[in-house]
Design a protein around this motif. Structure first.
Motif, PDB file in Angstrom:
ATOM      1  N   ALA A 194      55.778  53.506  31.148  1.00  0.00           N
ATOM      2  CA  ALA A 194      56.429  53.361  32.433  1.00  0.00           C
ATOM      3  C   ALA A 194      55.462  52.729  33.547  1.00  0.00           C
ATOM      4  O   ALA A 194      55.851  52.824  34.727  1.00  0.00           O
ATOM      5  N   ALA A 195      54.340  52.196  33.080  1.00  0.00           N
ATOM      6  CA  ALA A 195      53.521  51.669  34.011  1.00  0.00           C
ATOM      7  C   ALA A 195      53.719  50.326  34.420  1.00  0.00           C
ATOM      8  O   ALA A 195      53.038  49.600  35.275  1.00  0.00           O
ATOM      9  N   LEU A 196      54.625  49.545  33.602  1.00  0.00           N
ATOM     10  CA  LEU A 196      54.643  48.151  33.720  1.00  0.00           C
ATOM     11  C   LEU A 196      55.693  48.106  34.941  1.00  0.00           C
ATOM     12  O   LEU A 196      56.813  48.293  34.897  1.00  0.00           O
ATOM     13  N   TRP A 197      55.021  47.626  36.280  1.00  0.00           N
ATOM     14  CA  TRP A 197      55.859  47.644  37.296  1.00  0.00           C
ATOM     15  C   TRP A 197      56.941  46.369  37.361  1.00  0.00           C
ATOM     16  O   TRP A 197      57.918  46.462  37.864  1.00  0.00           O
ATOM     17  N   GLY A 198      56.247  45.400  37.147  1.00  0.00           N
ATOM     18  CA  GLY A 198      56.870  44.094  37.407  1.00  0.00           C
ATOM     19  C   GLY A 198      56.635  42.913  36.441  1.00  0.00           C
ATOM     20  O   GLY A 198      55.675  43.015  35.492  1.00  0.00           O
ATOM     21  N   VAL A 199      57.718  42.028  36.050  1.00  0.00           N
ATOM     22  CA  VAL A 199      57.849  41.069  35.144  1.00  0.00           C
ATOM     23  C   VAL A 199      58.189  39.743  36.274  1.00  0.00           C
ATOM     24  O   VAL A 199      59.096  39.931  36.673  1.00  0.00           O
ATOM     25  N   VAL A 200      57.384  38.793  36.017  1.00  0.00           N
ATOM     26  CA  VAL A 200      57.567  37.423  36.601  1.00  0.00           C
ATOM     27  C   VAL A 200      57.590  36.293  35.926  1.00  0.00           C
ATOM     28  O   VAL A 200      57.027  35.924  35.098  1.00  0.00           O
ATOM     29  N   LYS A 202      49.873  49.596  40.226  1.00  0.00           N
ATOM     30  CA  LYS A 202      50.677  48.736  39.437  1.00  0.00           C
ATOM     31  C   LYS A 202      50.176  47.738  38.605  1.00  0.00           C
ATOM     32  O   LYS A 202      49.252  46.913  38.845  1.00  0.00           O
ATOM     33  N   TYR A 203      50.946  47.495  37.300  1.00  0.00           N
ATOM     34  CA  TYR A 203      50.628  46.346  36.545  1.00  0.00           C
ATOM     35  C   TYR A 203      51.946  45.493  36.464  1.00  0.00           C
ATOM     36  O   TYR A 203      53.131  45.824  36.324  1.00  0.00           O
ATOM     37  N   VAL A 204      51.523  44.160  36.619  1.00  0.00           N
ATOM     38  CA  VAL A 204      52.546  43.149  36.802  1.00  0.00           C
ATOM     39  C   VAL A 204      52.156  41.918  35.647  1.00  0.00           C
ATOM     40  O   VAL A 204      50.972  41.598  35.317  1.00  0.00           O
ATOM     41  N   PHE A 205      53.205  41.765  34.867  1.00  0.00           N
ATOM     42  CA  PHE A 205      53.190  40.532  33.917  1.00  0.00           C
ATOM     43  C   PHE A 205      53.415  39.260  34.462  1.00  0.00           C
ATOM     44  O   PHE A 205      54.860  39.278  34.837  1.00  0.00           O
ATOM     45  N   ILE A 206      52.964  38.308  34.348  1.00  0.00           N
ATOM     46  CA  ILE A 206      53.094  36.888  35.033  1.00  0.00           C
ATOM     47  C   ILE A 206      53.164  35.973  33.863  1.00  0.00           C
ATOM     48  O   ILE A 206      52.079  35.819  33.075  1.00  0.00           O
ATOM     49  N   THR A 207      54.266  35.086  33.552  1.00  0.00           N
ATOM     50  CA  THR A 207      54.316  33.838  32.543  1.00  0.00           C
ATOM     51  C   THR A 207      53.730  32.600  33.317  1.00  0.00           C
ATOM     52  O   THR A 207      54.282  32.496  34.341  1.00  0.00           O
ATOM     53  N   GLY A 208      53.242  31.836  32.482  1.00  0.00           N
ATOM     54  CA  GLY A 208      53.050  30.427  33.021  1.00  0.00           C
ATOM     55  C   GLY A 208      51.848  30.298  34.087  1.00  0.00           C
ATOM     56  O   GLY A 208      52.138  29.934  35.133  1.00  0.00           O
ATOM     57  N   CYS A 209      50.674  30.823  33.585  1.00  0.00           N
ATOM     58  CA  CYS A 209      49.726  31.111  34.793  1.00  0.00           C
ATOM     59  C   CYS A 209      48.518  30.126  34.512  1.00  0.00           C
ATOM     60  O   CYS A 209      47.326  30.347  35.102  1.00  0.00           O
ATOM     61  N   ASP A 210      48.777  29.158  33.646  1.00  0.00           N
ATOM     62  CA  ASP A 210      47.954  27.997  33.452  1.00  0.00           C
ATOM     63  C   ASP A 210      47.583  27.249  34.987  1.00  0.00           C
ATOM     64  O   ASP A 210      46.352  27.070  35.275  1.00  0.00           O
ATOM     65  N   THR A 211      48.612  27.102  35.470  1.00  0.00           N
ATOM     66  CA  THR A 211      48.515  26.299  36.660  1.00  0.00           C
ATOM     67  C   THR A 211      49.605  26.905  37.558  1.00  0.00           C
ATOM     68  O   THR A 211      50.407  27.528  37.331  1.00  0.00           O
ATOM     69  N   PHE A 267      52.204  28.002  40.617  1.00  0.00           N
ATOM     70  CA  PHE A 267      52.502  29.150  41.243  1.00  0.00           C
ATOM     71  C   PHE A 267      52.255  30.662  40.246  1.00  0.00           C
ATOM     72  O   PHE A 267      51.631  31.412  40.925  1.00  0.00           O
ATOM     73  N   GLY A 268      52.248  30.421  38.912  1.00  0.00           N
ATOM     74  CA  GLY A 268      51.787  31.431  38.154  1.00  0.00           C
ATOM     75  C   GLY A 268      50.256  31.775  38.354  1.00  0.00           C
ATOM     76  O   GLY A 268      49.980  32.958  38.681  1.00  0.00           O
ATOM     77  N   ASN A 269      49.660  30.814  38.226  1.00  0.00           N
ATOM     78  CA  ASN A 269      48.114  30.834  38.724  1.00  0.00           C
ATOM     79  C   ASN A 269      47.706  31.493  39.970  1.00  0.00           C
ATOM     80  O   ASN A 269      46.889  32.320  40.011  1.00  0.00           O
ATOM     81  N   LYS A 270      48.252  30.846  41.020  1.00  0.00           N
ATOM     82  CA  LYS A 270      48.129  31.108  42.279  1.00  0.00           C
ATOM     83  C   LYS A 270      48.478  32.749  42.620  1.00  0.00           C
ATOM     84  O   LYS A 270      47.786  33.338  43.301  1.00  0.00           O
ATOM     85  N   LEU A 271      49.511  33.000  41.958  1.00  0.00           N
ATOM     86  CA  LEU A 271      50.070  34.681  42.061  1.00  0.00           C
ATOM     87  C   LEU A 271      49.395  35.377  41.430  1.00  0.00           C
ATOM     88  O   LEU A 271      48.904  36.419  41.925  1.00  0.00           O
ATOM     89  N   ALA A 272      48.385  34.968  40.244  1.00  0.00           N
ATOM     90  CA  ALA A 272      47.650  36.009  39.382  1.00  0.00           C
ATOM     91  C   ALA A 272      46.534  36.387  40.444  1.00  0.00           C
ATOM     92  O   ALA A 272      46.008  37.243  40.697  1.00  0.00           O
ATOM     93  N   LYS A 273      46.014  35.047  41.083  1.00  0.00           N
ATOM     94  CA  LYS A 273      44.731  35.233  41.777  1.00  0.00           C
ATOM     95  C   LYS A 273      44.974  36.116  43.156  1.00  0.00           C
ATOM     96  O   LYS A 273      44.103  36.987  43.722  1.00  0.00           O
ATOM     97  N   GLN A 274      46.267  35.784  43.558  1.00  0.00           N
ATOM     98  CA  GLN A 274      46.522  36.556  44.928  1.00  0.00           C
ATOM     99  C   GLN A 274      46.791  38.008  44.550  1.00  0.00           C
ATOM    100  O   GLN A 274      46.170  38.840  45.488  1.00  0.00           O
ATOM    101  N   LEU A 275      47.334  38.331  43.750  1.00  0.00           N
ATOM    102  CA  LEU A 275      47.631  39.879  43.399  1.00  0.00           C
ATOM    103  C   LEU A 275      46.374  40.409  42.838  1.00  0.00           C
ATOM    104  O   LEU A 275      46.033  41.723  43.330  1.00  0.00           O
ATOM    105  N   ASP A 276      45.425  39.617  42.423  1.00  0.00           N
ATOM    106  CA  ASP A 276      44.160  40.298  42.044  1.00  0.00           C
ATOM    107  C   ASP A 276      43.345  40.772  43.322  1.00  0.00           C
ATOM    108  O   ASP A 276      42.537  41.720  43.376  1.00  0.00           O
ATOM    109  N   THR A 277      43.378  39.814  44.439  1.00  0.00           N
ATOM    110  CA  THR A 277      42.674  40.233  45.792  1.00  0.00           C
ATOM    111  C   THR A 277      43.386  41.485  46.498  1.00  0.00           C
ATOM    112  O   THR A 277      42.411  42.177  47.201  1.00  0.00           O
ATOM    113  N   LYS A 278      44.671  41.609  46.030  1.00  0.00           N
ATOM    114  CA  LYS A 278      45.168  42.864  46.602  1.00  0.00           C
ATOM    115  C   LYS A 278      45.026  43.991  45.867  1.00  0.00           C
ATOM    116  O   LYS A 278      45.578  45.103  45.978  1.00  0.00           O
ATOM    117  N   GLY A 279      44.154  44.126  44.654  1.00  0.00           N
ATOM    118  CA  GLY A 279      43.926  45.306  43.944  1.00  0.00           C
ATOM    119  C   GLY A 279      44.989  45.671  42.775  1.00  0.00           C
ATOM    120  O   GLY A 279      44.921  46.647  42.149  1.00  0.00           O
TER     121      GLY A 279
END
Length: 316
Positions: free
Chosen positions: A110-116, A35-44, A46-58
């Motif tokens: 059709a590959a973009l699964w999520g937008v946060v 799955k591909y997930v697009f997240i806004t506001g990733c400098d610091t 919640f967004g930053n934490k979520l990007a790292k967390q999902l990365d560890t889940k593959g």
């Protein structure tokens, strides 16, 4: 005696229903690593934490940052699954450019699964009468119009993937707690998200919409430093006549009271928010609304269901 038994029965029924709901919503979709997930506001935050967390889940993450520094810092601590790009959600051209970059990154439309929609800001002006129109314009531009623009731009991809739209509102979108646009913008995000969720059924779309309602967490937005700087700036621009009505003692009192409130309510455990974001993205049966944080669950959400006169007493 009958009343006690009735109340007890209702409470037991509610507890059992919540336990059943918890187990029903617990399973994830079969695979998340494609799955591909697009997240806004990733400098610091919640967004930053979520990007790292999902990365560890593959999960494949496309993380949008406002600054080059935020982008570089995230690149340094994540794997090749995380692609970063620059995005100013208040600039439509920037949003369109981000969309074009995302389309190039994902293997097919059709590959973009999520937008946060996580990007957000707060500008606490202290008392309402210290606020100015520009305060509202700036905050609404990021929190509301940014969310609207990103959603409408990326919605065609979510319709194709039958994926997930996750909008970050706030418990301040249930209970107005401060002026200068933050609460107003979060109320509006709630309404906008409800409209997107309801209208999708009209066209037979299968993507899901979830709203995240965090309480007070130790991010820059909810920090004492940010609050103090914004309130002091708002007070400093008052005219001399206005300062006669609101002397410096009002400024100090407001900052002291809000600092105590932040100390009592804020949590440093951002995973309470990112965990429910992850659940909204990958659960087979995601919730429509997620309250995150003990203050959200025990204070703000219950208070939002109370009569207005009671809310006014508590807040006063």
């Amino acid at each position: 005696m009958c009343l006690i038994l009735t109340v007890t029965g209702v409470l037991v029924t509610i507890v059992i229903a919540r336990i059943i709901e918890f187990w029903l919503r617990r399973p994830y979709i079969e695979t998340i690593t494609d799955k591909y997930v697009f997240i806004t506001g990733c400098d610091t935050g919640f967004g930053n934490k979520l990007a790292k967390q999902l990365d560890t889940k593959g999960v494949h993450v496309i993380a949008a940052c406002l600054t080059d520094k935020g982008r570089r810092d995230l690149d340094d601590v994540t794997s090749g699954r995380v692609k970063t790009l620059l995005l100013d959600v208040t600039d439509h051209d920037s949003v369109v450019k981000a969309y074009e970059e995302v389309v190039k990154i994902i293997p097919h439309q059709a590959a973009l699964w999520g937008v946060v929609n996580n990007a957000g800001m707060s500008r606490n002006s202290g008392y309402l009468v210290w606020s100015r129109k520009e305060d509202y314009e700036k905050v609404l531009g990021v929190n509301l119009l940014g969310t609207v623009d990103v959603t409408l731009t990326f919605l065609p991809l979510l319709r194709k993937s039958s994926g997930r739209l996750v909008n970050v509102a706030s418990c301040a979108g249930r209970m107005a707690a401060q002026p200068a646009g933050y609460c107003e913008s979060k109320y509006a995000v709630e309404a906008f998200s409800d409209l997107v969720r309801r209208e999708r059924k009209h066209f037979g779309d299968r993507f899901r919409v979830s709203i995240i309602e965090p309480g007070v967490f130790s991010t820059h937005i909810a920090s004492k430093e940010n609050m103090s700087n914004c309130v002091t700036s708002a007070w400093n621009r008052l005219s001399e006549n206005e300062k006669e009505d609101f002397p410096e003692s009002f400024l100090k009192k407001y900052i002291d009271e809000k600092s105590v409130l932040i100390d009592k309510l804020s949590s440093r455990d951002l995973s309470q928010v990112t965990d429910v974001m992850e659940h909204a993205l990958f659960s087979k049966w995601p919730r429509t609304r997620y309250a995150a944080g003990w203050d959200a669950k025990l204070l703000w959400v219950p208070l939002s269901y109370c009569p207005t006169w009671f809310q006014d007493i508590v807040w006063s």
